[in-house]
Design an enzyme around this catalytic site. Sequence first.
Site, PDB file in Angstrom:
ATOM      1  N   LYS A 109      82.113   4.899 -44.582  1.00 22.68           N
ATOM      2  CA  LYS A 109      81.711   5.031 -43.186  1.00 22.68           C
ATOM      3  C   LYS A 109      82.782   4.470 -42.254  1.00 22.68           C
ATOM      4  O   LYS A 109      83.149   5.097 -41.268  1.00 22.68           O
ATOM      5  CB  LYS A 109      80.380   4.283 -42.929  1.00 22.68           C
ATOM      6  CG  LYS A 109      79.255   4.802 -43.794  1.00 22.68           C
ATOM      7  CD  LYS A 109      77.912   4.436 -43.223  1.00 22.68           C
ATOM      8  CE  LYS A 109      77.631   5.379 -42.101  1.00 22.68           C
ATOM      9  NZ  LYS A 109      76.432   6.156 -42.186  1.00 22.68           N
ATOM     10  N   ARG A 126      72.819 -24.707 -44.291  1.00 25.03           N
ATOM     11  CA  ARG A 126      72.155 -24.133 -43.129  1.00 25.03           C
ATOM     12  C   ARG A 126      70.841 -24.869 -42.892  1.00 25.03           C
ATOM     13  O   ARG A 126      70.384 -25.624 -43.738  1.00 25.03           O
ATOM     14  CB  ARG A 126      71.917 -22.639 -43.348  1.00 25.03           C
ATOM     15  CG  ARG A 126      70.943 -22.340 -44.450  1.00 25.03           C
ATOM     16  CD  ARG A 126      70.946 -20.868 -44.836  1.00 25.03           C
ATOM     17  NE  ARG A 126      70.189 -20.058 -43.878  1.00 25.03           N
ATOM     18  CZ  ARG A 126      69.703 -18.857 -44.185  1.00 25.03           C
ATOM     19  NH1 ARG A 126      69.894 -18.341 -45.387  1.00 25.03           N
ATOM     20  NH2 ARG A 126      69.047 -18.174 -43.288  1.00 25.03           N
ATOM     21  N   HIS A 129      63.171 -18.421 -34.199  1.00 24.75           N
ATOM     22  CA  HIS A 129      64.337 -17.664 -33.755  1.00 24.75           C
ATOM     23  C   HIS A 129      64.574 -16.477 -34.690  1.00 24.75           C
ATOM     24  O   HIS A 129      64.732 -15.337 -34.241  1.00 24.75           O
ATOM     25  CB  HIS A 129      65.574 -18.570 -33.724  1.00 24.75           C
ATOM     26  CG  HIS A 129      66.885 -17.844 -33.647  1.00 24.75           C
ATOM     27  ND1 HIS A 129      67.324 -17.225 -32.509  1.00 24.75           N
ATOM     28  CD2 HIS A 129      67.829 -17.601 -34.586  1.00 24.75           C
ATOM     29  CE1 HIS A 129      68.494 -16.651 -32.732  1.00 24.75           C
ATOM     30  NE2 HIS A 129      68.827 -16.859 -33.996  1.00 24.75           N
ATOM     31  N   THR A 145      79.842   1.947 -47.734  1.00 25.57           N
ATOM     32  CA  THR A 145      80.075   1.312 -46.441  1.00 25.57           C
ATOM     33  C   THR A 145      81.525   1.509 -46.023  1.00 25.57           C
ATOM     34  O   THR A 145      81.820   1.812 -44.862  1.00 25.57           O
ATOM     35  CB  THR A 145      79.741  -0.189 -46.511  1.00 25.57           C
ATOM     36  OG1 THR A 145      78.467  -0.334 -47.150  1.00 25.57           O
ATOM     37  CG2 THR A 145      79.676  -0.805 -45.139  1.00 25.57           C
ATOM     38  N   SER A 178      78.270   6.501 -34.556  1.00 23.60           N
ATOM     39  CA  SER A 178      78.737   7.802 -35.023  1.00 23.60           C
ATOM     40  C   SER A 178      78.576   8.871 -33.947  1.00 23.60           C
ATOM     41  O   SER A 178      79.131   9.956 -34.061  1.00 23.60           O
ATOM     42  CB  SER A 178      77.978   8.244 -36.278  1.00 23.60           C
ATOM     43  OG  SER A 178      78.116   7.272 -37.274  1.00 23.60           O
ATOM     44  N   TRP A 230      62.714 -18.101 -41.592  1.00 21.76           N
ATOM     45  CA  TRP A 230      62.188 -16.739 -41.450  1.00 21.76           C
ATOM     46  C   TRP A 230      61.971 -16.110 -42.825  1.00 21.76           C
ATOM     47  O   TRP A 230      61.283 -15.113 -42.948  1.00 21.76           O
ATOM     48  CB  TRP A 230      63.107 -15.874 -40.588  1.00 21.76           C
ATOM     49  CG  TRP A 230      64.246 -15.234 -41.324  1.00 21.76           C
ATOM     50  CD1 TRP A 230      65.444 -15.809 -41.618  1.00 21.76           C
ATOM     51  CD2 TRP A 230      64.289 -13.902 -41.877  1.00 21.76           C
ATOM     52  NE1 TRP A 230      66.230 -14.929 -42.323  1.00 21.76           N
ATOM     53  CE2 TRP A 230      65.547 -13.747 -42.489  1.00 21.76           C
ATOM     54  CE3 TRP A 230      63.388 -12.837 -41.901  1.00 21.76           C
ATOM     55  CZ2 TRP A 230      65.929 -12.569 -43.128  1.00 21.76           C
ATOM     56  CZ3 TRP A 230      63.779 -11.667 -42.550  1.00 21.76           C
ATOM     57  CH2 TRP A 230      65.034 -11.538 -43.153  1.00 21.76           C
ATOM     58  N   ASP A 283      58.299  16.242 -27.845  1.00 23.26           N
ATOM     59  CA  ASP A 283      57.875  14.832 -27.909  1.00 23.26           C
ATOM     60  C   ASP A 283      57.897  14.421 -29.379  1.00 23.26           C
ATOM     61  O   ASP A 283      58.296  15.194 -30.239  1.00 23.26           O
ATOM     62  CB  ASP A 283      56.463  14.661 -27.324  1.00 23.26           C
ATOM     63  CG  ASP A 283      56.226  13.225 -26.851  1.00 23.26           C
ATOM     64  OD1 ASP A 283      56.518  12.295 -27.630  1.00 23.26           O
ATOM     65  OD2 ASP A 283      55.762  13.036 -25.708  1.00 23.26           O
ATOM     66  N   HIS A 339      70.601 -10.636 -55.095  1.00 21.78           N
ATOM     67  CA  HIS A 339      71.848 -11.338 -54.740  1.00 21.78           C
ATOM     68  C   HIS A 339      71.574 -12.474 -53.764  1.00 21.78           C
ATOM     69  O   HIS A 339      72.462 -13.265 -53.496  1.00 21.78           O
ATOM     70  CB  HIS A 339      72.911 -10.372 -54.198  1.00 21.78           C
ATOM     71  CG  HIS A 339      72.557  -9.681 -52.921  1.00 21.78           C
ATOM     72  ND1 HIS A 339      72.997  -8.427 -52.616  1.00 21.78           N
ATOM     73  CD2 HIS A 339      71.794 -10.068 -51.866  1.00 21.78           C
ATOM     74  CE1 HIS A 339      72.518  -8.077 -51.429  1.00 21.78           C
ATOM     75  NE2 HIS A 339      71.780  -9.057 -50.965  1.00 21.78           N
ATOM     76  N   HIS A 340      70.371 -12.536 -53.238  1.00 22.64           N
ATOM     77  CA  HIS A 340      70.009 -13.670 -52.390  1.00 22.64           C
ATOM     78  C   HIS A 340      69.526 -14.842 -53.235  1.00 22.64           C
ATOM     79  O   HIS A 340      69.145 -15.870 -52.693  1.00 22.64           O
ATOM     80  CB  HIS A 340      68.894 -13.285 -51.422  1.00 22.64           C
ATOM     81  CG  HIS A 340      69.276 -12.162 -50.498  1.00 22.64           C
ATOM     82  ND1 HIS A 340      69.821 -12.374 -49.264  1.00 22.64           N
ATOM     83  CD2 HIS A 340      69.218 -10.819 -50.653  1.00 22.64           C
ATOM     84  CE1 HIS A 340      70.062 -11.208 -48.681  1.00 22.64           C
ATOM     85  NE2 HIS A 340      69.708 -10.252 -49.502  1.00 22.64           N
ATOM     86  N   SER A 355      52.678  -1.606 -37.184  1.00 20.78           N
ATOM     87  CA  SER A 355      53.407  -0.941 -36.108  1.00 20.78           C
ATOM     88  C   SER A 355      54.653  -0.237 -36.651  1.00 20.78           C
ATOM     89  O   SER A 355      54.904   0.933 -36.340  1.00 20.78           O
ATOM     90  CB  SER A 355      53.791  -1.978 -35.059  1.00 20.78           C
ATOM     91  OG  SER A 355      54.860  -1.538 -34.282  1.00 20.78           O
ATOM     92  N   SER A 356      55.424  -0.929 -37.490  1.00 23.18           N
ATOM     93  CA  SER A 356      56.652  -0.326 -38.022  1.00 23.18           C
ATOM     94  C   SER A 356      56.345   0.872 -38.899  1.00 23.18           C
ATOM     95  O   SER A 356      57.049   1.879 -38.854  1.00 23.18           O
ATOM     96  CB  SER A 356      57.428  -1.322 -38.877  1.00 23.18           C
ATOM     97  OG  SER A 356      57.808  -2.408 -38.124  1.00 23.18           O
ATOM     98  N   GLU A 401      65.481  -4.348 -45.541  1.00 25.99           N
ATOM     99  CA  GLU A 401      65.283  -4.707 -44.134  1.00 25.99           C
ATOM    100  C   GLU A 401      66.611  -4.845 -43.386  1.00 25.99           C
ATOM    101  O   GLU A 401      66.725  -4.428 -42.239  1.00 25.99           O
ATOM    102  CB  GLU A 401      64.476  -6.007 -44.048  1.00 25.99           C
ATOM    103  CG  GLU A 401      64.425  -6.657 -42.677  1.00 25.99           C
ATOM    104  CD  GLU A 401      63.593  -5.888 -41.656  1.00 25.99           C
ATOM    105  OE1 GLU A 401      62.870  -4.965 -42.078  1.00 25.99           O
ATOM    106  OE2 GLU A 401      63.713  -6.195 -40.454  1.00 25.99           O
ATOM    107  N   HIS A 425      66.062  -7.148 -48.418  1.00 26.44           N
ATOM    108  CA  HIS A 425      67.373  -6.519 -48.394  1.00 26.44           C
ATOM    109  C   HIS A 425      67.365  -5.159 -47.730  1.00 26.44           C
ATOM    110  O   HIS A 425      68.172  -4.918 -46.835  1.00 26.44           O
ATOM    111  CB  HIS A 425      68.070  -6.492 -49.752  1.00 26.44           C
ATOM    112  CG  HIS A 425      69.509  -6.198 -49.504  1.00 26.44           C
ATOM    113  ND1 HIS A 425      70.399  -7.156 -49.121  1.00 26.44           N
ATOM    114  CD2 HIS A 425      70.145  -5.025 -49.389  1.00 26.44           C
ATOM    115  CE1 HIS A 425      71.549  -6.582 -48.811  1.00 26.44           C
ATOM    116  NE2 HIS A 425      71.420  -5.284 -48.968  1.00 26.44           N
ATOM    117  N   TYR A 480      69.253  -3.246 -43.892  1.00 29.66           N
ATOM    118  CA  TYR A 480      69.758  -1.899 -43.605  1.00 29.66           C
ATOM    119  C   TYR A 480      68.888  -1.202 -42.579  1.00 29.66           C
ATOM    120  O   TYR A 480      69.368  -0.362 -41.816  1.00 29.66           O
ATOM    121  CB  TYR A 480      69.906  -1.095 -44.893  1.00 29.66           C
ATOM    122  CG  TYR A 480      71.031  -1.674 -45.702  1.00 29.66           C
ATOM    123  CD1 TYR A 480      72.347  -1.486 -45.291  1.00 29.66           C
ATOM    124  CD2 TYR A 480      70.799  -2.487 -46.793  1.00 29.66           C
ATOM    125  CE1 TYR A 480      73.391  -2.077 -45.959  1.00 29.66           C
ATOM    126  CE2 TYR A 480      71.837  -3.081 -47.476  1.00 29.66           C
ATOM    127  CZ  TYR A 480      73.124  -2.876 -47.057  1.00 29.66           C
ATOM    128  OH  TYR A 480      74.155  -3.475 -47.710  1.00 29.66           O
TER     129      TYR A 480
END
Lengths: 384, 517
Positions: free
Chosen positions: B322, B441, B67, B319, B259, B132, B96, B293-294, B160-161, B246, B244, B248
């Site tokens: 924004k 979790r 998932h 943040t 926006s 994951w 293009d 921080h993880h 790809s990315s 990722e 991390h 963002y």
Amino acid sequence: MAFQRKLVAGLISLLGIMLSSGLHAAADMNMRPGVTETSIAAYDLHMMVIWVMVWVSVAVFGAMIYSFIFHRKSKHPVPATFSHSTKVEFIWTIIPIIILIYLTIPAIKLLIKMEDASDSEMSVQVTGSQWKWHYKYLDQDISFYSNLSTPPEQYEDFDHQGTDKGENYLLEVDNMVVLPINTKIRFLVTADDVIHSWWVPEIAVKKDAIPGFINETWTNIPTPGIYRGQCTELCGKNHGFMPIVIKAVSKADFTAWVDTKNAEKKAAADAAAAAAAASWDMDKLMALGETTYKSTCAGCHGVTGEGIQGLFPALKGSPIATGPVAAHMGIVVHGPSSKKMPAFGAVLTDAQLAAVITYERNAWGNSTGDMVQPSDIQAFKAGN
Amino acid sequence: MSDHHPTGIKRWLFTTNHKDIGTMYLWFSFVMFLTGGAMAMVIRAELYQPGLQFVEPAFFNQMTTMHGLIMVFGAVMPSMVGLANWLIPMQIGAPDMALPRMNNWSFWILPFAFTMLLSSLFMEGGAPNFGWTFYAPLSTTYAPPSTDFFIFGVHMMGISSIMGAINVIVTVFNMRAPGMTLMKMPLFVWTWLITAFLLIMVMPVLAGAVTMMLTDRHFGTSFFDAAGGGDPVMFQHIFWFFGHPEVYIMILPAFGVVSEIIPAFSRKKLFGYSSMVYATASIALLSFIVWAHHMFATGMPVAGELFFMIATMLIAVPTGVKIFNWVATMWQGSLTFETPMLFSISFVILFTIGGFSGVMLAMAPVDFQYHDTYFVVAHFHYVLFPGAIFGTTAAVYFWLPKWTGKMYNETLGKIHFWMSMVFVNLTFFPMHFSGLAGMPRRIPDYNMMFAEFNMWASIGAFGLGLTQIFFLVTIIMAIRNGKKAEDKQWDGATGLEWDALPSPVPYHTFATPPKVD
Ligand SMILES: [Cu+2]
Ligand SMILES: [Cu+2]
């Protein structure tokens, strides 16, 4: 205008009242303060942030809601044209910084305190392995495994009949960690296989158990009681089934417990020696083998020895469980070279090892007829 | 002439047209979204009440793992690339993307990557089951054989990315219409430009992590095995150095989307354009120095914990800027609440809630109580679902008239919105409570004290699942027989795609660059 302002003030205070009563009424929705100085401090910090967040939400969401009501097209057909203001932007950069400093200072203080395990009065080594905890009291020379004691009948409900569950369903163990109160206890946390994490919310201790490394943490519990927690790092199939239970007792009770444990240990050693010396018949071996298998091996290899394809080999019909005995003893006593299974040589007694190997060689249609005696295990260990 | 294109399957296989490729990305991500969603349904069905009713714990772990992987790499990231393909050329006045063939390739890698990943479900030992975040050694020594397919799949989606990101950067730097200076670019283009740099920086790190896993598994190295001189915690450092930024990568383009939408329905210019750009850039820069921080519970030294705690809390400042800017954009505007606006507003509100729990999680001494509990699950679903996914949804409703020349049914759109709003909160808000109450979790079963929260979350999740079907129907109805859309469907919308192009946009646009003043 005056009416609008009143309305907004009214809305804001209503929101505040709702939130605060919600938080108080629902104590069981919130973090529990726990019992130690650090857990209470963590709880206080948690509440402090929540309140800051509540007020920030009231301001931000309040402004948004005000806009939704009074700046909708029907009320406010001509939009204003401003699109920046250095002053305002400066202010709302500074205010969050001030709020963050206000939150960070107590957090720094508490963190430094929580990470300072010096001057501890006793040490317990905590070792996670798939899927049980091992505790070793370094100053008392006591050690034991602690397994989930909720029986599978309570949680396996695949036929949707519902099951009766005890109060401490999945949070109960066979051997609790007994600890003295008012003592600074250092935990040395590590693991045998994958990463686990040792967490007891009530004392606000959570430390990862990492194979090959030892982490340090501590607690000092002021009140006697039973405190329950769980493994919090995904550690494989039975990650949800390895709880932690601490029983905090007075210092006198702790000493008494240490004495009983030591006496038990001596008795167990004597019994093991006697059992090892005796010659066992098949029925006795199979009986002990079955209990040992179900408590120690079935978690991976399955109750009927079917294993899980690709992860845990089936023992039913396995070439090792039906082939030469020495190879079978080798893998159980020393573990496989892949390290995917722990070595059980030091975990089980010689009688248990002999019994479980005999059981695997004669259960589920494995009918080698072989009997392994405790003395065979002793000889095998000595020979290697 | 400008509408000439090949037909049939060849059109899609060989296309180098940014609009076709954008469409394929969006549909692909939606298919993945439903697939990952189906797995979430399995998870929530099992967690509906205490006890194991439907799946074995081993399969449950495969579900949580797949998932997460599918939603992150298959649904959210491709949806953002789809939007980039459709919008960036139109918004900067380019004909293009700069590298159209590479564009084709970066899309067509994905179906293969995900087929490979999904095929692992049918292999011996099952699909990856280590979460994951695939922490070693659970993902190396103790992992099922299918892990190698997972590794190869991650490599492919990484390629790809990276190609997608290179394409965005080259396009934005070289193909802007005359007069379209950087500081005139729509915010969506800015946020994507910054996202593209993040992607190029971190996707190779992820590729490194899975390659080290591969050699640990098969070639005798011990990067993550202490017994051979390695360190399992090093895996986490490498993973989160990717992981991390990722998060963002998944949210910044959505920032760009709202926006664009909030000013359109406020009929007022975006407040603080340049501070929005700088805030996005600072968030991106800070995202590189907060990864640990993880990992507060891994036994880092206090100095490290302090550094990562403070750096993380700093992210709240840009943040906050924004969020305040969005609020100020609405302030004294002339607001209407069409579906894209509703999704954007709830984006702002619910993302803010996710931001709050983020600040809480950043505070290391309390994080010990939140870490790896459902509180974290609540937190990241608040920033991902009402964040990234509401952002994409808002974008689809907003630009659909431009893309297809057809309008969706506003009533259905609003129903979709309210269903989403109700069920998202019903699903994810109770997870805060179960986490605070102490539920870890990634567990398939739990004590009765967590039962009520889980029941609500499951009910919400089933509703949320239905909502997506409703969304699909609404969109298909719009494309099939929606009312004809205006060239400028939204009176408050600005930008080249609305002012210089008809609806639907022709297959080839801006063959001669527009003039921007
Ligand atoms: Cu675990
Ligand atoms: Cu992060």
